[in-house]
Design a protein around this motif. Structure first.
Motif, PDB file in Angstrom:
ATOM      1  N   PHE A 166       0.737  -1.117  -0.101  1.00  0.00           N
ATOM      2  CA  PHE A 166      -0.008  -0.079  -0.037  1.00  0.00           C
ATOM      3  C   PHE A 166       0.828   1.342  -0.057  1.00  0.00           C
ATOM      4  N   LEU A 167       0.633   2.278  -0.576  1.00  0.00           N
ATOM      5  CA  LEU A 167       1.416   3.602  -0.713  1.00  0.00           C
ATOM      6  C   LEU A 167       0.192   4.336  -0.016  1.00  0.00           C
ATOM      7  N   LEU A 168       0.459   5.041   1.024  1.00  0.00           N
ATOM      8  CA  LEU A 168      -0.537   5.966   1.634  1.00  0.00           C
ATOM      9  C   LEU A 168       0.029   7.467   1.243  1.00  0.00           C
ATOM     10  N   SER A 169      -0.569   8.650   0.640  1.00  0.00           N
ATOM     11  CA  SER A 169      -0.209   9.680   0.408  1.00  0.00           C
ATOM     12  C   SER A 169       0.060  10.412   1.630  1.00  0.00           C
ATOM     13  N   MET A 170       0.963  11.338   1.645  1.00  0.00           N
ATOM     14  CA  MET A 170       1.248  12.164   2.880  1.00  0.00           C
ATOM     15  C   MET A 170       0.619  13.805   2.395  1.00  0.00           C
ATOM     16  N   PRO A 171       0.694  14.375   3.500  1.00  0.00           N
ATOM     17  CA  PRO A 171      -0.257  15.712   3.214  1.00  0.00           C
ATOM     18  C   PRO A 171       0.374  16.507   2.342  1.00  0.00           C
ATOM     19  N   GLN A 172       1.580  16.581   1.724  1.00  0.00           N
ATOM     20  CA  GLN A 172       2.074  17.348   0.997  1.00  0.00           C
ATOM     21  C   GLN A 172       1.193  17.056  -0.537  1.00  0.00           C
ATOM     22  N   LEU A 173       0.685  15.913  -0.969  1.00  0.00           N
ATOM     23  CA  LEU A 173       0.158  15.365  -1.994  1.00  0.00           C
ATOM     24  C   LEU A 173      -1.505  16.016  -2.125  1.00  0.00           C
ATOM     25  N   GLY A 207      -4.479  17.927  -2.576  1.00  0.00           N
ATOM     26  CA  GLY A 207      -5.151  19.043  -3.716  1.00  0.00           C
ATOM     27  C   GLY A 207      -4.376  18.429  -4.886  1.00  0.00           C
ATOM     28  N   GLY A 208      -3.795  17.424  -5.163  1.00  0.00           N
ATOM     29  CA  GLY A 208      -3.360  17.064  -6.529  1.00  0.00           C
ATOM     30  C   GLY A 208      -3.827  15.604  -6.825  1.00  0.00           C
ATOM     31  N   GLU A 209      -3.654  14.936  -7.526  1.00  0.00           N
ATOM     32  CA  GLU A 209      -4.160  13.716  -8.317  1.00  0.00           C
ATOM     33  C   GLU A 209      -4.127  12.739  -7.124  1.00  0.00           C
ATOM     34  N   PHE A 210      -3.427  12.618  -6.328  1.00  0.00           N
ATOM     35  CA  PHE A 210      -3.142  11.498  -5.186  1.00  0.00           C
ATOM     36  C   PHE A 210      -3.380  12.221  -3.910  1.00  0.00           C
ATOM     37  N   GLY A 211      -4.022  13.188  -3.593  1.00  0.00           N
ATOM     38  CA  GLY A 211      -4.351  13.711  -2.376  1.00  0.00           C
ATOM     39  C   GLY A 211      -5.462  12.717  -1.655  1.00  0.00           C
ATOM     40  N   ASP A 212      -4.789  12.349  -0.415  1.00  0.00           N
ATOM     41  CA  ASP A 212      -5.381  11.630   0.481  1.00  0.00           C
ATOM     42  C   ASP A 212      -5.930  10.226  -0.075  1.00  0.00           C
ATOM     43  N   SER A 213      -4.860   9.467  -0.848  1.00  0.00           N
ATOM     44  CA  SER A 213      -4.978   8.664  -1.513  1.00  0.00           C
ATOM     45  C   SER A 213      -4.540   7.135  -0.580  1.00  0.00           C
ATOM     46  N   LEU A 214      -5.082   6.244  -1.232  1.00  0.00           N
ATOM     47  CA  LEU A 214      -4.566   4.791  -0.792  1.00  0.00           C
ATOM     48  C   LEU A 214      -4.375   4.225  -2.265  1.00  0.00           C
ATOM     49  N   ASP A 216      11.178  11.419  -0.808  1.00  0.00           N
ATOM     50  CA  ASP A 216      10.862  12.790  -0.438  1.00  0.00           C
ATOM     51  C   ASP A 216       9.678  12.781   0.425  1.00  0.00           C
ATOM     52  N   ASN A 217       9.333  11.813   1.151  1.00  0.00           N
ATOM     53  CA  ASN A 217       8.306  11.647   2.136  1.00  0.00           C
ATOM     54  C   ASN A 217       6.834  12.185   1.453  1.00  0.00           C
ATOM     55  N   ALA A 218       6.584  11.596   0.046  1.00  0.00           N
ATOM     56  CA  ALA A 218       5.240  11.853  -0.502  1.00  0.00           C
ATOM     57  C   ALA A 218       4.321  10.587   0.085  1.00  0.00           C
ATOM     58  N   TRP A 219       5.001   9.695   0.188  1.00  0.00           N
ATOM     59  CA  TRP A 219       4.234   8.390   0.511  1.00  0.00           C
ATOM     60  C   TRP A 219       4.942   7.675   1.784  1.00  0.00           C
ATOM     61  N   LEU A 220       3.992   7.082   2.543  1.00  0.00           N
ATOM     62  CA  LEU A 220       4.126   5.827   3.276  1.00  0.00           C
ATOM     63  C   LEU A 220       3.786   4.868   2.782  1.00  0.00           C
ATOM     64  N   THR A 221       4.724   3.415   3.278  1.00  0.00           N
ATOM     65  CA  THR A 221       4.481   2.456   2.326  1.00  0.00           C
ATOM     66  C   THR A 221       4.419   1.355   3.790  1.00  0.00           C
ATOM     67  N   CYS A 222       3.436   0.367   3.270  1.00  0.00           N
ATOM     68  CA  CYS A 222       3.563  -1.093   3.932  1.00  0.00           C
ATOM     69  C   CYS A 222       2.873  -1.931   3.284  1.00  0.00           C
ATOM     70  N   GLU A 223       3.405  -3.183   3.736  1.00  0.00           N
ATOM     71  CA  GLU A 223       2.675  -4.584   2.936  1.00  0.00           C
ATOM     72  C   GLU A 223       1.019  -4.462   2.948  1.00  0.00           C
ATOM     73  N   ALA A 224       0.491  -4.721   2.143  1.00  0.00           N
ATOM     74  CA  ALA A 224      -0.639  -4.533   1.881  1.00  0.00           C
ATOM     75  C   ALA A 224      -1.595  -5.730   2.354  1.00  0.00           C
ATOM     76  N   ASP A 225      -2.672  -5.668   2.881  1.00  0.00           N
ATOM     77  CA  ASP A 225      -3.650  -6.581   3.543  1.00  0.00           C
ATOM     78  C   ASP A 225      -4.857  -6.454   2.593  1.00  0.00           C
ATOM     79  N   VAL A 226      -5.170  -7.515   1.844  1.00  0.00           N
ATOM     80  CA  VAL A 226      -6.048  -7.576   0.813  1.00  0.00           C
ATOM     81  C   VAL A 226      -7.499  -7.468   1.555  1.00  0.00           C
ATOM     82  N   SER A 227      -7.545  -7.855   2.623  1.00  0.00           N
ATOM     83  CA  SER A 227      -8.956  -7.685   3.503  1.00  0.00           C
ATOM     84  C   SER A 227      -9.377  -6.261   3.454  1.00  0.00           C
TER      85      SER A 227
END
Length: 183
Positions: free
Chosen positions: A7-14, A16-23, A140-151
């Motif tokens: 999973f990529l979790l968008s950070m606050p600097q994103l 307002g853009g295409e990936f704002g508050d995205s998972l 650049d700290n635009a994303w946090l990452t973690c192993e995905a959980d399909v559930s």
């Protein structure tokens, strides 16, 4: 660093853009770049609208009313169905972590008829990164990452998916801010 099935979790600097508050569920990552789908942004469109454009009749009104997700900014006219492995369609590709992606007409016909895959996400578009681009964005700290959980993809409400992924990291995303420093 292979981030496939992450999973990529968008950070606050994103915001307002295409990936704002995205998972983003990252399906593939390697020497040729990265490919994934945003799994928590609604399109404001019902599946019935897509089916109607393709002259496919939904067997039940509830099927036609299902929401469609904005999978990303690339090829937004291209429909994708993310689902657990099992049913095979003309263009089904299996990915690590227990998911498949189908994009042919026959998967939409199966959904319209109420057949498998029962658990699925219908998306328009996808996200992609050139080789090395995602790694730079992560540095650049635009994303946090973690192993995905399909559930989280299939069992958690759309509005709660990003927060659920944050909890996998032990982070309350409501407390993450773009501001640094102290009072």
């Amino acid at each position: 660093m292979d981030l496939t099935h992450s999973f990529l979790l968008s950070m606050p600097q994103l915001r307002g853009g295409e990936f704002g508050d995205s998972l983003v569920y990252l399906l593939d990552h390697g020497d040729f770049g990265a490919f994934g789908v945003i799994v928590n942004h609604r399109m404001g469109m019902a599946l019935g609208e897509i089916l109607e454009q393709l002259d496919i009749v939904a067997g039940q009104p509830a099927i036609a009313e299902r929401g469609v997700l904005r999978g990303g900014p690339i090829a937004q006219e291209h429909g994708l169905v993310l689902h657990p492995p099992g049913p095979r369609f003309d263009t089904t590709r299996d990915f690590e972590g227990g998911v498949s992606l189908s994009s042919s007409r026959d998967v939409l016909e199966a959904l319209a008829a109420g057949h498998e895959p029962r658990r699925h996400l219908v998306l328009l578009g996808h996200a992609g990164w050139a080789p090395g681009q995602l790694e730079i964005e992560i540095a650049d700290n635009a994303w946090l990452t973690c192993e995905a959980d399909v559930s989280i993809l299939f069992d958690v409400a759309i509005e709660q998916r990003r927060e659920a992924a944050g909890l996998l990291l032990g982070i309350d995303l409501q407390r993450v801010t773009a501001e640094a420093g102290h009072a």
